[in-house]
Scaffold this motif. Structure first.
Motif, short mmCIF file in Angstrom:
data_model
loop_
_atom_site.label_atom_id
_atom_site.label_comp_id
_atom_site.label_asym_id
_atom_site.label_seq_id
_atom_site.Cartn_x
_atom_site.Cartn_y
_atom_site.Cartn_z
N THR A 106 -54.29 -13.87 11.54
CA THR A 106 -53.59 -14.75 10.59
C THR A 106 -54.35 -16.05 10.35
N ASP A 109 -55.45 -16.98 6.70
CA ASP A 109 -54.30 -17.41 5.89
C ASP A 109 -53.87 -18.82 6.26
N VAL A 146 -42.52 -10.27 1.32
CA VAL A 146 -43.63 -10.59 2.21
C VAL A 146 -43.09 -11.25 3.47
N PRO A 148 -43.61 -13.63 6.37
CA PRO A 148 -44.57 -14.72 6.62
C PRO A 148 -45.27 -14.59 7.97
N ASN A 149 -46.55 -14.94 8.00
CA ASN A 149 -47.23 -15.11 9.28
C ASN A 149 -46.54 -16.21 10.07
N SER A 152 -47.70 -19.72 9.38
CA SER A 152 -47.37 -20.24 8.05
C SER A 152 -46.07 -21.03 8.09
N ILE A 172 -50.66 -16.52 -0.46
CA ILE A 172 -49.28 -16.38 -0.92
C ILE A 172 -48.97 -17.37 -2.04
N THR A 176 -47.79 -15.76 -5.64
CA THR A 176 -46.41 -15.91 -6.12
C THR A 176 -46.29 -16.10 -7.62
N PHE A 190 -40.25 -17.03 2.46
CA PHE A 190 -40.81 -18.28 2.97
C PHE A 190 -39.80 -19.42 2.86
N GLU A 344 -47.77 -11.04 5.49
CA GLU A 344 -48.66 -11.91 4.73
C GLU A 344 -50.13 -11.64 4.99
N ARG A 345 -50.49 -11.42 6.23
CA ARG A 345 -51.91 -11.27 6.57
C ARG A 345 -52.52 -9.98 6.02
N LEU A 347 -51.74 -8.66 2.85
CA LEU A 347 -51.47 -8.54 1.42
C LEU A 347 -52.59 -7.82 0.67
#
Length: 471
Positions: A106, A109, A146, A148-149, A152, A172, A176, A190, A344-345, A347
């Motif tokens: 991660t 990101d 998604v 989230p990591n 994040s 992200i 978006t 998020f 997220e990581r 995507l």
């Protein structure tokens, strides 16, 4: 003389200690790991009837994974590295402040480094758009979300030397607005998490806790306008029994448990297929008190979502398989809702590994001009499903824009049909394409293929070839 004896004893002890991992394999070989990977297998001297030229290299990798007392030694080393030097001895784990751990994958990101190009962002959203169209044309709802990591949302406990290099531009944040532009049905997780005062991820795990799972579940079903149990009035029992995945990787023995909440609610669903755990790649559930059928493509964040959705829908189908078998599962199970959950990581996987489904046919007439380019093109049987042809290649970079769509035209006996292809990122290049086509769509043993690029409402044939399609 005395010094020689002491030296000999010292060398003997050191030699015997070095032998322990090897000799000890006869009684205490390591066959299990808490790391998020497959252990190396014992190699064979011959492969496919030939001498295995990488045998010694593979044997070394096998020994590194299986030597005696490995987990004990890894745990001892971890204690020294973390407590003395404040670093992790695992490349896959970042040791943060205040006992926090983060997944190393991660980091890009978190820092906002190596972000997706404009074309790769288009590939992600374009492929999602084709998935959504396929699902909606069959009368079902589609939703993308998604997970989230952890850093994040809770990056304040990342090591200070990373925090000083953080950029505000993240994948992200770039993706978006493109999702909105392409009108992808999207549930933003998020914002709901950022609005909570309570920490809803585990300190020594890469995932959300059970309260975080409920927040994600409520957000998704609210976005779908699906009536559901919100768990607001369901009591929860707090226990210090959770062993995080990162914790287990760093400390194979003696990982420290942490607090998590368990909701005290009687579940109504049951498994239809044989299931060993929520980690299984394919899980089917039934619930006589639920309503509707859901198909969810998920990753490990879906482990804690699965029981919640299974207790809401009459039938649930949960897949971790990649590529997504959308067409097969839609035809077989007839879900009324399809959810794609992606951490997220990862995507970029939506650009690198399109789903397994037929490309939509284009019914309107397309007028094209021919342009000579270095575009590549191939047709072969799909390795994931032999009932499909797979057409793929790479567009000449001089013939494509960031938002260009790709089409494949088949011509048999003068009759042409055109299909829209997935846009693909492969081997660091964002100008690839891929089309799956059911074999029964082609009747002849030979067809003409054309690759057509659409840019600013102009269509150009950039590659054509004759292809054999003998079944």
């Amino acid at each position: 003389m005395k010094n020689k004896i002491i030296g000999a004893v010292y060398l003997t002890v050191c030699f015997l200690m070095c032998l322990i991992p090897s000799v000890g394999m006869t009684i205490a070989r390591t066959d299990h790991t808490t790391e998020n990977r497959q252990m190396a297998k014992l190699p064979k001297l011959k492969k496919d009837g030939k001498m295995n030229i990488t045998y010694l290299q593979e044997l070394g990798a096998w020994f590194e994974d299986h030597f005696a007392f490995r987990n004990v030694l890894v745990t001892a080393d971890s204690n020294i590295q973390v407590k003395v030097f404040s670093v992790s001895n695992m490349d896959s784990v970042i040791t943060g402040k205040n006992g926090w751990m983060y997944y190393t994958d991660t980091l890009y990101d978190f820092l906002g480094e190596n972000t997706m190009s404009d074309r790769e962002l288009f590939n992600v959203t374009n492929n999602l758009s084709l998935m959504q169209r396929y699902v909606q044309e069959r009368g079902a709802k589609f939703l993308f979300t998604v997970a989230p990591n952890k850093n994040s949302l809770y990056g304040e406990n990342m090591p200070y030397y990373y925090s000083k290099k953080v950029s505000k531009t993240k994948n992200i944040s770039l993706l978006t607005p493109q999702l909105e532009k392409m009108q992808i049905s999207y549930a933003d997780l998020f914002s709901p998490f950022q609005q909570q005062d309570e920490i809803l991820y585990l300190k020594r795990d890469s995932h959300w806790n059970n309260k975080g799972a409920v927040l994600a579940y409520n957000t998704i079903l609210d976005r779908l306008k699906k009536p559901h149990e919100t768990y607001e009035s369901v009591p929860s029992l707090r226990k210090k029994e959770e062993i995080g995945d990162l914790n287990s990787m760093v400390y194979p023995l003696g990982a420290e448990p942490e607090w998590n909440d368990t909701y005290q609610k009687q579940t109504n669903y049951h498994y239809v297929n044989q299931v060993s755990s929520v980690e299984d790649a394919w899980i089917e559930t039934e619930n006589s008190k639920g309503k509707g059928n859901v198909l969810m493509f998920r990753d490990s964040f879906g482990n804690t979502l699965l029981p919640l959705f299974a207790d809401t829908y009459e039938k649930g189908y949960f897949s971790k398989g990649i590529p997504y078998q959308i067409e097969t599962y839609m035809n077989q199970y007839q879900p009324d809702t399809v959810i794609v959950e992606k951490v997220e990581r990862n995507l970029d996987e939506l650009a690198t590994q399109p789903p397994l489904m037929a490309g939509p046919e284009v019914t309107e007439k397309i007028e094209v001009q021919t342009k000579k380019t270095k575009t590549t093109l191939s047709l072969a049987e799909s390795e994931n499903d032999t009932s499909f042809w797979k057409v793929e290649g790479q567009i000449d970079s001089s013939s494509i824009a960031d938002d260009s769509k790709i089409f494949i035209r088949f011509t048999e006996d003068g009759i042409s049909r055109t299909y829209e292809a997935f846009t693909v990122t492969k081997d660091g290049n964002d100008d690839g394409f891929l089309l799956y086509l059911p074999k029964d769509e082609i009747q002849k043993d030979s067809v003409t293929l054309e690759v057509i690029v659409k840019t600013n409402d102009h269509y150009n044939t950039v590659k054509s070839m004759q292809a054999e399609t003998k079944k």
